[in-house]
Each structure stands twice: as C-alpha cells, then as structure tokens.
Design an enzyme around this catalytic site. Sequence first.
Site, short mmCIF file in Angstrom:
data_model
loop_
_atom_site.label_atom_id
_atom_site.label_comp_id
_atom_site.label_asym_id
_atom_site.label_seq_id
_atom_site.Cartn_x
_atom_site.Cartn_y
_atom_site.Cartn_z
CE LYS A 31 73.58 86.02 60.76
NZ LYS A 31 73.27 86.18 62.19
CG ASN A 32 69.88 84.45 62.03
OD1 ASN A 32 71.09 84.41 62.25
ND2 ASN A 32 69.21 85.58 61.89
NE ARG A 70 71.19 88.02 71.46
CZ ARG A 70 70.84 88.27 72.72
NH1 ARG A 70 71.71 88.82 73.54
NH2 ARG A 70 69.64 87.96 73.15
CB CYS A 75 75.25 92.92 70.10
SG CYS A 75 75.33 91.14 69.88
NE ARG A 86 70.81 91.53 69.90
CZ ARG A 86 71.30 90.84 68.87
NH1 ARG A 86 72.44 91.17 68.34
NH2 ARG A 86 70.62 89.81 68.41
CG ASP A 102 67.50 90.20 61.39
OD1 ASP A 102 67.61 88.97 61.52
OD2 ASP A 102 67.62 91.00 62.34
NE ARG A 157 78.60 88.37 63.35
CZ ARG A 157 78.10 88.64 64.55
NH1 ARG A 157 78.30 89.80 65.12
NH2 ARG A 157 77.39 87.73 65.19
#
Length: 420
Positions: A22-23, A92, A116, A121, A308, A400
Amino acid sequence: MDKFLIKGPAKLKGSVKISGSKNAALPIMVACIGYPGIYTLNNVPDLRDTRTITKLMQAIGCKIHSNKNTFIINSIDCNNPVAPYDLVKTMRASFYVLGPLLSRFKKAKVSLPGGCAWGPRPVDFHIKAFEKMGINIALDKGYVFADGELDSTVINFKTSSVGATGNVLMGCTNLDKEVIINNAAREPEIVDLCNFLTKIGMSIDGIGTSILRIKGIPNSDNKTRKITYDIIPDRIEAGTFLIAALMTKSEITLNNLIVDHIQSIIDKAKEIGAVLSMHSKNSLTIKYDKNIKAIDIKTDIYPGFPTDMQPQWISLMSVCKGESKVKDTVYFDRFSHIPELIRMGANIKLDKNIATIKGVETLSGTEVMAGDLRAGAALVLAALCAKHDTIISRVYHIDRGYEDIESKLKSLNVDIVRLK
Ligand code: EPZ
C-alpha cells in the site's frame, strides 16, 4: 459498516501470497501525475486506499483503468491541480499530490489532511521543504494554496519523514537542477518510489540512504512516457501474517514477499524463539516453537522495527509468557488497540508511549472496535488465538491496508465471516 466474526482459537495451516505494498503503491500512483504519460502499474493492492487515491487522481484529470492488481494510468490530460477535502480527509496519503501538481502545474490547492485516527499528524515538514524550494504557500480554510517555480536547494529534514521525502522527490520530477535531501527516509517504499522515478527519467543518487541527490527529467526531453512498473510486496502485511502464525502456535509459509524488507521483524521473532526457514528471497516458513518468550522492543525508522507493526507486536506479547515493554518512538499516541485488547483479557499498562505487557494464558473473544488500520490488524490477531467468538466492528479501517484479508485467512483454515 461491516464487521468480522472470528471463531477462536484458530490453528493456521498452509501458505499465503503477500499482496503489493500500500505504502509504495500510493506515492507511485500519484507520481504518474507529475509527468504526462501512460503508466501500467502491476501488483497494486486492491484496497480502500488505492480506490480512494484513484478517485482523487480522476478528479485531477487522470484516466485510470484497473483490473484487480493492474492499473493503467493516463495522466496526459491532467488539468485540475485541486485535491478536495472530501477526498483528502479520508486518507492522509492524498497529501502526496502536492509535489507532482507543483512540479507539473506550478500551482496546487490541496486540503490539509483530516484528523487521522491518532495524533495531529502535521505536514509542516512538507510545507517547509516546498517553501525552501521557492514555493509560496498560504493556508486558508483548511486548504494549502501553493504556487511558484520549484528551484534547486538543499532540504534538511530534522526528523526522518516518509511522506515529506516522497513529496519532495515527486516535486523534483520536472526540475532540471539538483536538489539534495539530507536525512531522507530510507523505507523500502521510498526506495520503490525512487526506482519508479528513475525509470521515468529522473536521476537520483543515494537511493536507500539518507542523503539523496536528485535531478528531474531534463527539459530537453519532453516525450510522453509509456512505462510499466511492478510495485514491491507489502512488508507490513507479511509481518502481520508472521505474527498470526506465532499467536496461533502454527506453521505457515509466506510467499511473494521480500524477506530482506522484514529483517527487523524476523530478528525479533527469532529472539522470542520462533523457527524460521527461508526458501528464497521471496518465501519463508514461520513455525511456532514451544518456548516463545516476551521481549522488549522499540520502534524506529527503517531498518528498525516498524511502527506499523507495533500494534500487532503488542497483541503477540499479550499472550507470550513474561513481561515486556513496547516503546513507539515514531508516534507517541498510536495505542487505540490497547483498551480493546484489555477488554479481551490482555494485561497492558500504558505510560506515555511505552506499553508494559504481562502475558496471559489466553485471551477471550468479545465485541471490539478497530480504531485505525493497524489497531484493527492487532484485534484480528488477538481474535485468532482468543477462546470463543470475537466480533470486530469498523473493519473499513482494516480494508484500507489488507487486501482480501478474510479470503486469505480462510485459506489458512480460519473461521472468519464478514457481517454486512
Ligand atoms: C508513512 O506515513 C506511512 N503511510 C505510515 O503508515 C507509517 O506509519 C509512517 O510513514 C512511518 O513509517 C504511508 O506511507 C501512506 P512520516 P507518514 O512522515 O509519511 C511526524 C500505515 O499503517 N511528521 O514518516 O505520514 C509524524 O507525525 C500508515 O500504513 C511531522 O511532524 O509518516 C510522525 O511522528 C500509518 N511533520 C513522524 O514525523 C510532517 O510534516 C514520521 O511521520 C510529517 C511527519
């Protein structure tokens, strides 16, 4: 809002294919805005967040076709450098559009990220960096109004920031001069973004280190791009399934990951007594061994133990013999999972950003609520080893960042149902 009903305790068996990151996918998708072209991205995870960024990119003028994990992004006719609040507030990472929009259109109107699930953040590092590069920035009614010509400079980040590093990198797409970033983020997702940007014609020295020397696509080169790129696998999903094996005292195989990207998690798993066998650089088997014991960890920027994975690790420590401390040095208030784990019988005390966990024999299922993406993952893990049923609400947080999580868990022999 959907819920998960998970019958515990589960005994996992079999193997799971790790999806794309995802990132890494989010910045690389957005980077396609920075230069006109037709970009085919493979191994993009099919998630709420990649669907959200798709909507935002379409609002900016990209044409996007996707079938499950392949996205074809046509950014030739992008013409609307605006990222509206209703799209940015849910994610975000939408703030990543600022860099490419400034680089290509020399102006942008981007909503500040909404609150968030934890912490304020801020995006002050992003804003200061673009101001240093010569952009005028005004904040008004929750929006960033930015315009101007990006110029060569040296950016010194006082704290390493994944998002700010990515945003500046994408800001340099069309800047045919050198920009240096000191204290750049070194996360694999930033390395993947750098590899993508190199493929579209930028030159970046120091990829994977904390000093990046960047030059954009030369002004002399203005041909429309036709690029194909494969997104790296998701190291946090891989780490999450690795912990699932330990919490359920099982043995499973993870495929299609990059073992090197989860070395810090593997080291900690070995330290507590897990048995790991590497089959290749993309596949490993994780096996629970009898003498799993609790140990202290602290999160850190890459290559340290990832924040994470902090919620998932706290879940694991909750059922490991002994006392342990988990300190999050990246976020100081990312602990919404703790009260829910306590409701399942965990023994956890939180003092500022340090959790002290006393392992208990077993957790017991009950109704719990996911507070954010990784807190939700921590609750799924707890449910897998808890006695009786667990019902997890607000699973949209989990959707997500975990592709097809219930079908992956079912294929590992878990009794999980999504309640509409
Ligand atoms: C990225 O967020 C990830 N998200 C996060 O993953 C991850 O937790 C985080 O990096 C840290 O690794 C994506 O990549 C989409 P940062 P980002 O900028 O870029 C502070 C997940 O679960 N900071 O590296 O927002 C910030 O508050 C998500 O997949 C400022 O103060 O993280 C934090 O304390 C959650 N000002 C620290 O820096 C800024 O302008 C690191 O944040 C920016 C950040």
